[in-house]
Design an enzyme around this catalytic site. Structure first.
Site, mmCIF file in Angstrom:
data_model
loop_
_atom_site.group_PDB
_atom_site.id
_atom_site.type_symbol
_atom_site.label_atom_id
_atom_site.label_comp_id
_atom_site.label_asym_id
_atom_site.label_seq_id
_atom_site.Cartn_x
_atom_site.Cartn_y
_atom_site.Cartn_z
ATOM 1 N N SER A 76 74.705 89.069 -29.130
ATOM 2 C CA SER A 76 75.012 89.192 -27.700
ATOM 3 C C SER A 76 76.282 90.007 -27.505
ATOM 4 O O SER A 76 77.266 89.796 -28.210
ATOM 5 C CB SER A 76 75.208 87.807 -27.088
ATOM 6 O OG SER A 76 73.976 87.159 -27.035
ATOM 7 N N ARG A 99 77.095 91.023 -38.417
ATOM 8 C CA ARG A 99 78.478 91.476 -38.208
ATOM 9 C C ARG A 99 78.849 92.701 -39.031
ATOM 10 O O ARG A 99 79.630 93.527 -38.571
ATOM 11 C CB ARG A 99 79.433 90.311 -38.495
ATOM 12 C CG ARG A 99 79.359 89.227 -37.407
ATOM 13 C CD ARG A 99 80.022 87.954 -37.855
ATOM 14 N NE ARG A 99 79.334 87.378 -39.011
ATOM 15 C CZ ARG A 99 79.792 86.364 -39.729
ATOM 16 N NH1 ARG A 99 80.942 85.819 -39.411
ATOM 17 N NH2 ARG A 99 79.086 85.903 -40.752
ATOM 18 N N CYS A 124 55.786 80.831 -18.836
ATOM 19 C CA CYS A 124 55.315 82.112 -19.408
ATOM 20 C C CYS A 124 56.421 83.145 -19.465
ATOM 21 O O CYS A 124 57.070 83.436 -18.471
ATOM 22 C CB CYS A 124 54.215 82.669 -18.520
ATOM 23 S SG CYS A 124 52.713 81.740 -18.736
ATOM 24 N N ASP A 174 76.189 86.732 -43.737
ATOM 25 C CA ASP A 174 77.183 87.271 -44.686
ATOM 26 C C ASP A 174 76.645 88.367 -45.589
ATOM 27 O O ASP A 174 77.163 88.552 -46.699
ATOM 28 C CB ASP A 174 77.767 86.152 -45.562
ATOM 29 C CG ASP A 174 78.502 85.094 -44.749
ATOM 30 O OD1 ASP A 174 78.936 85.423 -43.629
ATOM 31 O OD2 ASP A 174 78.628 83.964 -45.230
HETATM 32 C C1 FMN Z 1 79.057 88.312 -31.464
HETATM 33 C C2 FMN Z 1 77.808 87.671 -31.979
HETATM 34 C C3 FMN Z 1 76.748 87.449 -31.114
HETATM 35 C C4 FMN Z 1 75.586 86.840 -31.569
HETATM 36 N N1 FMN Z 1 74.537 86.677 -30.703
HETATM 37 C C5 FMN Z 1 73.367 86.156 -31.171
HETATM 38 C C6 FMN Z 1 72.238 86.062 -30.326
HETATM 39 O O1 FMN Z 1 72.247 86.466 -29.157
HETATM 40 N N2 FMN Z 1 71.116 85.507 -30.842
HETATM 41 C C7 FMN Z 1 71.043 85.053 -32.138
HETATM 42 O O2 FMN Z 1 69.993 84.562 -32.559
HETATM 43 N N3 FMN Z 1 72.101 85.156 -32.952
HETATM 44 C C8 FMN Z 1 73.241 85.698 -32.506
HETATM 45 N N4 FMN Z 1 74.286 85.838 -33.367
HETATM 46 C C9 FMN Z 1 74.126 85.427 -34.769
HETATM 47 C C10 FMN Z 1 73.669 86.599 -35.639
HETATM 48 O O3 FMN Z 1 72.396 87.050 -35.268
HETATM 49 C C11 FMN Z 1 73.606 86.186 -37.126
HETATM 50 O O4 FMN Z 1 72.678 85.146 -37.278
HETATM 51 C C12 FMN Z 1 74.959 85.714 -37.646
HETATM 52 O O5 FMN Z 1 76.026 86.517 -37.174
HETATM 53 C C13 FMN Z 1 74.989 85.689 -39.187
HETATM 54 O O6 FMN Z 1 74.717 86.966 -39.722
HETATM 55 P P1 FMN Z 1 75.911 87.961 -40.223
HETATM 56 O O7 FMN Z 1 76.749 87.160 -41.182
HETATM 57 O O8 FMN Z 1 75.205 89.104 -40.851
HETATM 58 O O9 FMN Z 1 76.714 88.323 -39.006
HETATM 59 C C14 FMN Z 1 75.459 86.435 -32.927
HETATM 60 C C15 FMN Z 1 76.523 86.680 -33.791
HETATM 61 C C16 FMN Z 1 77.685 87.291 -33.343
HETATM 62 C C17 FMN Z 1 78.803 87.552 -34.313
#
Ligand code: FMN
Length: 345
Positions: free
Chosen positions: A30, A214, A89, A191
């Site tokens: 988001s 990230r 829906c 990660d």
């Molecule tokens: C700023 C931010 C916003 C996120 N928004 C969502 C989201 O809208 N929906 C979702 O399922 N996960 C969201 N996540 C989680 C990520 O999709 C992901 O599962 C999580 O960051 C772990 O993966 P990473 O270590 O590669 O960042 C968000 C993460 C971050 C950092």
């Protein structure tokens, strides 16, 4: 090709009838993975890109902000992440579905939402979850099993519990219990920032693909590079600074036109900061130089001034790269990503 690379690529991944070309997916984030960023990551080779979480009720009512979040213009393949708590829906163009992680405390309710979504759309439905609510209630395998029975076609698991939030390290091995309960493709998330992370996460989890969140901030090329690496063993370095500059310039312009000038400037600012961080890392620029350029770019308001400061910043970084022994704007750095192979070794 080294053995590990052959071991971890299992050919194309099917989400129902939809084939995903490589096993690296851009995570929904988001406020970050808006349509311009998704288009860029997809153009740079991400196997799949996922929209920001979109409220299903707002989308069904055609709320302009929800439509903007779910926009798939310019994308060949697109997943829209829906969040909602009532089994009503969703819009027909939706290709994906995810539940807020609070739903992991009430699987029966989660299933009513999943069944309603699967029943409402003709496109494949996917689900993203954490391992469970906390470490005493690891129920991702059960939810995944029930979701598969309800018709879900792909499941992504972030290897943390909800209570963990972002603490500790993602537990890739814990995702294996999900993989072993279901036959549909599983994506491991959490990660993953380097080639080595991707290989290790796939080995530990037995998953079919990785999802990158990230680590892709400021590096829209990263999912594509990791996807190509997993698919063919090609190990690429980050793009040269000239290419990074062209990418951030394009992202900035697209964000202004997607969100409108006022919102676009605000949205773009954090991306510009991350892009400068990535460029400074590529160049091996000292922190003080990064900081000075960051301040100039991020405090400018007028887009013309922002573009000018950006160009100056990348030129400054290129001089450092040249002084460090590479040929400035066309240099190819040998550097790995932040924390790169050192972390994984
Ligand atoms: C700023 C931010 C916003 C996120 N928004 C969502 C989201 O809208 N929906 C979702 O399922 N996960 C969201 N996540 C989680 C990520 O999709 C992901 O599962 C999580 O960051 C772990 O993966 P990473 O270590 O590669 O960042 C968000 C993460 C971050 C950092």
């Amino acid at each position: 090709m080294p053995l590990v690379e052959r071991l971890f690529w299992r050919g194309q991944i099917g989400i129902g009838k939809v084939m995903v070309p490589n096993p690296a997916i851009l995570a929904p984030m988001s406020g970050i993975t808006d349509a311009p960023f998704r288009r860029l990551a997809a153009a740079l080779g991400a196997g799949l890109v996922v929209s920001e979480m979109t409220a299903s009720a707002a989308l069904a009512q055609g709320a302009p902000e929800a439509r903007l979040r779910a926009e798939g213009k310019g994308l060949r393949m697109h997943v829209v992440q829906l969040a909602g708590c009532e089994p009503r829906c969703p819009a027909r163009q939706v290709t994906g579905r995810q539940s807020g992680s609070a739903l992991m405390r009430d699987l029966d309710h989660a299933l009513t939402l999943i069944e309603a979504t699967v029943g409402a759309v003709s496109v494949p439905v996917t689900l993203k979850m954490r391992l469970g609510w906390d470490d005493r209630s690891i129920n991702a395998p059960e939810l995944a099993h029930r979701a598969q029975a309800a018709g879900v076609r792909l499941i992504t698991v972030h290897g943390r519990t909800r209570s963990q939030f972002y603490d500790g390290r993602a537990d890739w091995a814990a995702v294996r219990a999900v993989k072993e309960r279901i036959a549909i493709p599983v994506v491991v998330n959490g990660d993953i920032a380097t080639y080595a992370d991707a290989v290790t996460a796939l080995a530990a989890s037995g998953a079919d693909a990785v999802m990158i969140g990230r680590a892709a901030r400021g590096r829209p090329w990263l999912p594509g590079q990791i996807g190509r690496y997993l698919a063919s063993g090609t190990r690429e370095t980050p793009p040269p600074l000239s290419a990074q500059f062209a990418l951030v310039h394009r992202l900035y312009d697209e964000m202004l036109s997607h969100h409108g000038l006022a919102m676009g400037r605000r949205h773009a600012r954090k991306h510009l900061g991350w892009a400068l961080d990535a460029a400074a890392e590529t160049a091996g620029a000292p922190d003080a130089l990064l900081k000075a350029n960051r301040v100039r770019v991020l405090t400018a308001d007028d887009p013309t001034a922002v573009r000018r400061h950006l160009a100056e910043a990348y030129a400054n970084f290129a001089s450092i790269a040249a002084a460090n022994g590479a040929s400035a704007w066309s240099q190819t750095t040998r550097q790995t990503y932040r924390g790169g192979e050192r972390k994984a070794a």
